[in-house]
Design a protein around this motif. Sequence first.
Motif, PDB file in Angstrom:
ATOM      1  N   GLN A  17      38.914  66.678 -22.438  1.00  0.00           N
ATOM      2  CA  GLN A  17      40.450  67.316 -21.675  1.00  0.00           C
ATOM      3  C   GLN A  17      39.913  68.752 -21.516  1.00  0.00           C
ATOM      4  O   GLN A  17      40.519  70.029 -20.453  1.00  0.00           O
ATOM      5  CB  GLN A  17      41.892  66.885 -21.685  1.00  0.00           C
ATOM      6  CG  GLN A  17      42.047  65.631 -21.327  1.00  0.00           C
ATOM      7  CD  GLN A  17      43.436  65.497 -21.264  1.00  0.00           C
ATOM      8  OE1 GLN A  17      44.454  65.436 -22.670  1.00  0.00           O
ATOM      9  NE2 GLN A  17      44.005  65.198 -20.293  1.00  0.00           N
TER      10      GLN A  17
ATOM     11  N   LYS B 297      56.404  60.073 -13.600  1.00  0.00           N
ATOM     12  CA  LYS B 297      55.320  61.138 -13.790  1.00  0.00           C
ATOM     13  C   LYS B 297      56.012  62.758 -13.176  1.00  0.00           C
ATOM     14  O   LYS B 297      57.148  62.273 -12.389  1.00  0.00           O
ATOM     15  CB  LYS B 297      54.579  61.148 -12.867  1.00  0.00           C
ATOM     16  CG  LYS B 297      53.311  60.084 -12.500  1.00  0.00           C
ATOM     17  CD  LYS B 297      51.876  60.562 -12.995  1.00  0.00           C
ATOM     18  CE  LYS B 297      51.087  59.499 -13.025  1.00  0.00           C
ATOM     19  NZ  LYS B 297      49.852  59.816 -13.576  1.00  0.00           N
TER      20      LYS B 297
ATOM     21  N   GLU C 133      48.037  65.530 -17.316  1.00  0.00           N
ATOM     22  CA  GLU C 133      46.269  66.322 -16.110  1.00  0.00           C
ATOM     23  C   GLU C 133      46.689  67.043 -15.766  1.00  0.00           C
ATOM     24  O   GLU C 133      48.021  67.916 -15.389  1.00  0.00           O
ATOM     25  CB  GLU C 133      46.416  64.934 -15.158  1.00  0.00           C
ATOM     26  CG  GLU C 133      46.262  63.394 -15.415  1.00  0.00           C
ATOM     27  CD  GLU C 133      46.299  62.355 -14.819  1.00  0.00           C
ATOM     28  OE1 GLU C 133      46.411  62.560 -13.434  1.00  0.00           O
ATOM     29  OE2 GLU C 133      46.415  61.383 -15.587  1.00  0.00           O
TER      30      GLU C 133
END
Length: 125
Positions: free
Chosen positions: A93, A62, A119
């Motif tokens: 999204q 990440k 995200e």
Amino acid sequence: MQMKSTLVITALLFALAAGQVFSNWNGDHYSILRILFLVVGIASFAVFFMLVMDLTRKDFTKVRGAVLSRNRNQVWVKLDSGKLKSCVIAAEQKPESFAEGRPVELTLGRRSRLVRGIELLNEQA
């Protein structure tokens, strides 16, 4: 997602080309084709191996960054390390929520560094 499907299609086309090369392996007209096949074959095997390892081991990292720009469902992200990454977002999204400067977190394959997902991060300090 687009990059992975492109790599799979390329690998299948390469396998088809490999069949053509091996069927004409003893012909004199195909000597340069053999050399090219070996060079491209080694490179594509390495890329395909990295992709398969990322997908089978579910080995991801990440990284954080900020949205640099967005055009429809294509988002450009400037990572904290200064590098730029591009990714495609899904309609669910809500592409309009990816405004410039918003902090995001990308999920990358550990070996191939392909973007697996994106995200939005909450801006709580």
